[in-house]
Design a protein around this motif. Structure first.
Motif, mmCIF file in Angstrom:
data_model
loop_
_atom_site.group_PDB
_atom_site.id
_atom_site.type_symbol
_atom_site.label_atom_id
_atom_site.label_comp_id
_atom_site.label_asym_id
_atom_site.label_seq_id
_atom_site.Cartn_x
_atom_site.Cartn_y
_atom_site.Cartn_z
ATOM 1 N N LEU A 113 0.854 -1.188 0.000
ATOM 2 C CA LEU A 113 0.000 0.000 0.000
ATOM 3 C C LEU A 113 0.889 1.237 0.000
ATOM 4 C CD1 LEU A 113 -2.990 0.961 0.276
ATOM 5 C CD2 LEU A 113 -2.586 1.083 2.748
ATOM 6 N N ILE A 114 0.677 2.094 -0.990
ATOM 7 C CA ILE A 114 1.440 3.341 -1.085
ATOM 8 C C ILE A 114 0.448 4.477 -0.849
ATOM 9 C CG2 ILE A 114 2.869 4.792 -2.585
ATOM 10 C CD1 ILE A 114 3.546 2.190 -4.183
ATOM 11 N N LEU A 115 0.696 5.257 0.197
ATOM 12 C CA LEU A 115 -0.259 6.316 0.534
ATOM 13 C C LEU A 115 0.367 7.684 0.320
ATOM 14 C CD1 LEU A 115 -0.294 4.115 3.313
ATOM 15 C CD2 LEU A 115 -2.594 5.032 3.113
ATOM 16 N N SER A 116 -0.484 8.664 0.097
ATOM 17 C CA SER A 116 0.009 10.038 -0.033
ATOM 18 C C SER A 116 -0.985 10.967 0.646
ATOM 19 C CB SER A 116 0.183 10.406 -1.506
ATOM 20 O OG SER A 116 -1.044 10.296 -2.196
ATOM 21 N N ASN A 117 -0.508 12.113 1.022
ATOM 22 C CA ASN A 117 -1.386 13.089 1.669
ATOM 23 C C ASN A 117 -0.767 14.478 1.582
ATOM 24 O OD1 ASN A 117 0.432 13.495 4.005
ATOM 25 N ND2 ASN A 117 -0.197 11.425 4.585
ATOM 26 N N ALA A 118 -1.614 15.468 1.823
ATOM 27 C CA ALA A 118 -1.152 16.842 2.004
ATOM 28 C C ALA A 118 -1.029 17.042 3.508
ATOM 29 C CB ALA A 118 -2.176 17.809 1.427
ATOM 30 N N ALA A 119 0.007 17.738 3.936
ATOM 31 C CA ALA A 119 0.209 17.895 5.373
ATOM 32 C C ALA A 119 0.806 19.259 5.679
ATOM 33 C CB ALA A 119 1.139 16.794 5.894
ATOM 34 N N GLY A 120 0.565 19.715 6.891
ATOM 35 C CA GLY A 120 1.181 20.957 7.357
ATOM 36 C C GLY A 120 2.573 20.648 7.886
ATOM 37 N N MET A 204 2.954 22.113 20.493
ATOM 38 C CA MET A 204 2.831 20.819 21.186
ATOM 39 C C MET A 204 3.297 19.682 20.271
ATOM 40 S SD MET A 204 -0.677 18.841 22.316
ATOM 41 C CE MET A 204 -1.139 18.512 20.616
ATOM 42 N N LEU A 205 2.851 19.726 19.013
ATOM 43 C CA LEU A 205 3.214 18.659 18.066
ATOM 44 C C LEU A 205 4.719 18.613 17.855
ATOM 45 C CD1 LEU A 205 0.344 19.137 15.439
ATOM 46 C CD2 LEU A 205 0.607 17.238 17.043
ATOM 47 N N GLU A 206 5.325 19.791 17.819
ATOM 48 C CA GLU A 206 6.775 19.868 17.660
ATOM 49 C C GLU A 206 7.458 19.162 18.843
ATOM 50 O OE1 GLU A 206 8.158 23.942 17.680
ATOM 51 O OE2 GLU A 206 9.789 23.460 16.299
ATOM 52 N N ARG A 207 6.971 19.442 20.037
ATOM 53 C CA ARG A 207 7.565 18.820 21.237
ATOM 54 C C ARG A 207 7.315 17.323 21.289
ATOM 55 N NH1 ARG A 207 6.940 23.060 26.212
ATOM 56 N NH2 ARG A 207 7.957 24.759 25.125
ATOM 57 N N LEU A 208 6.210 16.884 20.678
ATOM 58 C CA LEU A 208 5.905 15.453 20.675
ATOM 59 C C LEU A 208 6.731 14.696 19.632
ATOM 60 C CD1 LEU A 208 1.999 15.413 21.039
ATOM 61 C CD2 LEU A 208 3.712 14.992 22.800
ATOM 62 N N GLY A 209 7.462 15.430 18.812
ATOM 63 C CA GLY A 209 8.313 14.750 17.832
ATOM 64 C C GLY A 209 7.713 14.651 16.448
ATOM 65 N N ALA A 210 6.637 15.422 16.182
ATOM 66 C CA ALA A 210 6.045 15.388 14.841
ATOM 67 C C ALA A 210 6.797 16.332 13.904
ATOM 68 C CB ALA A 210 4.581 15.804 14.909
ATOM 69 N N ASP A 211 6.899 15.918 12.640
ATOM 70 C CA ASP A 211 7.488 16.769 11.595
ATOM 71 C C ASP A 211 6.424 17.329 10.669
ATOM 72 O OD1 ASP A 211 10.408 16.302 12.110
ATOM 73 O OD2 ASP A 211 9.714 14.242 11.906
ATOM 74 N N ALA A 212 5.259 16.673 10.635
ATOM 75 C CA ALA A 212 4.161 17.098 9.761
ATOM 76 C C ALA A 212 2.855 16.703 10.421
ATOM 77 C CB ALA A 212 4.293 16.419 8.401
ATOM 78 N N ALA A 213 1.781 17.403 10.056
ATOM 79 C CA ALA A 213 0.462 17.082 10.627
ATOM 80 C C ALA A 213 -0.569 17.023 9.518
ATOM 81 C CB ALA A 213 0.057 18.145 11.649
ATOM 82 N N GLY A 214 -1.444 16.026 9.602
ATOM 83 C CA GLY A 214 -2.496 15.886 8.594
ATOM 84 C C GLY A 214 -3.712 15.181 9.161
ATOM 85 N N MET A 215 -4.685 14.927 8.300
ATOM 86 C CA MET A 215 -5.992 14.428 8.751
ATOM 87 C C MET A 215 -6.360 13.094 8.115
ATOM 88 S SD MET A 215 -7.994 18.052 8.363
ATOM 89 C CE MET A 215 -7.207 19.593 8.864
ATOM 90 N N SER A 216 -5.365 12.302 7.744
ATOM 91 C CA SER A 216 -5.677 11.031 7.071
ATOM 92 C C SER A 216 -4.592 10.007 7.390
ATOM 93 C CB SER A 216 -5.755 11.258 5.561
ATOM 94 O OG SER A 216 -4.476 11.596 5.038
ATOM 95 N N THR A 217 -4.508 8.980 6.563
ATOM 96 C CA THR A 217 -3.406 8.003 6.501
ATOM 97 C C THR A 217 -3.315 7.039 7.687
ATOM 98 O OG1 THR A 217 -2.175 9.533 5.093
ATOM 99 C CG2 THR A 217 -0.871 7.797 6.140
ATOM 100 N N VAL A 218 -3.426 7.578 8.923
ATOM 101 C CA VAL A 218 -3.218 6.728 10.101
ATOM 102 C C VAL A 218 -4.223 5.563 10.171
ATOM 103 C CG1 VAL A 218 -3.273 6.768 12.631
ATOM 104 C CG2 VAL A 218 -1.942 8.483 11.378
ATOM 105 N N PRO A 219 -5.540 5.794 10.002
ATOM 106 C CA PRO A 219 -6.464 4.647 10.066
ATOM 107 C C PRO A 219 -6.164 3.612 8.978
ATOM 108 C CG PRO A 219 -7.706 6.720 10.126
ATOM 109 C CD PRO A 219 -6.277 7.079 9.819
#
Ligand code: HPA
Length: 276
Positions: A113-120, A204-219
């Motif tokens: 499975l190859i996924l793609s998304n737009a992310a902040g 907060m996301l930066e401190r949690l170790g995130a490099d990007a944020a989005g609304m899909s892909t994880v499920p």
């Protein structure tokens, strides 16, 4: 609850219907096309398209930048399936429904499975248009599509120590180097949306170790891993996270940036598929 092998189970029904419409043999991969990244569909030769509204168990996506069709054809000379359009949880879909198309492509034989998304962008050095291979994710949706009765063939407790296949990630980086495409590696935070984050949430996301944020892909990845599929995912960073730039975030700008980054994204994914 009905068993997956019974004819009236939505999964069996969707797969049986699609086999009547598509000459599926042995797809090397299924590709999920994110917001504004649907242009890859035009590179699929001999494409046969089926509208989501015709597929049992699917709904019609209503988000601009999402086509709402499943395609079959060849990309980079290899048989593929592509999902142009998603069922986001922010549209009101349950996590399991959000990942239902992944179950369908698995039932049609796809094991990659190859996924793609737009992310902040959360990492401060990311400029709009940057492509990022997802190395790992944070499930900040606080939903899991695997809750409930275990589906036939699923792992009850899927291992998530390596959700994004290391070999596919390494291949993506090697391909990008060869094609002269700037590609970073990073952690994707999946949030429910549909509101974009606040500046405090971005910090907060930066401190949690995130490099990007989005609304899909994880499920989708959680379900794919439960079924034993190997996953690769690429984010197109469309904007600095809220508060990292003075600009407000608009969906139209998100789509515009993906369109500009699309050519690199398409070359990258086509070469990955050709290498499978
Ligand atoms: N946050 C969450 N999702 C997004 C963003 C963002 O800034 N940009 C594009 N999708």
């Amino acid at each position: 609850m009905a068993d997956a092998s019974s004819a009236n189970h939505p999964l069996a029904e969707a797969a049986a219907f699609l086999r009547t419409r598509l000459p599926v043999q042995a797809p090397v991969a299924a590709i999920v096309l994110g917001s504004g990244l649907g242009g890859l569909a035009a590179r699929i030769s001999g494409a046969i398209r089926v509208a989501y509204r015709d597929i049992p168990g699917f709904a019609e996506p209503r988000v601009e930048g999402h086509a709402g069709e499943l395609l079959h054809g060849t990309l980079g000379g290899r048989e593929v399936l592509a999902l142009a359009g998603r069922f986001h949880m922010y549209e009101g879909h349950a996590a399991a429904h959000s990942a239902f198309p992944v179950r369908v492509v698995h039932a049609l034989g796809a094991r990659t499975l190859i996924l793609s998304n737009a992310a902040g962008g959360i990492r401060r050095t990311f400029a709009p248009g940057q492509l990022m291979v997802i190395a790992d994710h944070l499930n900040l949706m606080f939903r899991n599509p695997l809750i409930g009765q275990v589906q036939p063939g699923d792992e009850r407790f899927p291992d998530m120590s390596s959700p994004y296949d290391p070999d596919l990630r390494q291949r993506l980086h090697a391909i990008a180097r060869g094609l002269g495409i700037r590609l970073e590696d990073g952690v994707y935070a999946g949030l429910l949306g549909p509101s974009y984050e606040t500046p405090a949430e971005v910090r907060m996301l930066e401190r949690l170790g995130a490099d990007a944020a989005g609304m899909s892909t994880v499920p989708e990845v959680m379900v794919a891993r439960a079924m034993g599929m190997r996953c690769a995912a690429v984010s197109c960073i469309t904007n600095p996270g809220a508060g990292l730039s003075p600009e407000p975030i608009h969906h139209a700008d998100v789509i515009e940036v993906t369109r500009r980054a699309a050519a690199d994204f398409e070359r990258l994914i086509e070469a990955l598929v050709a290498s499978l």
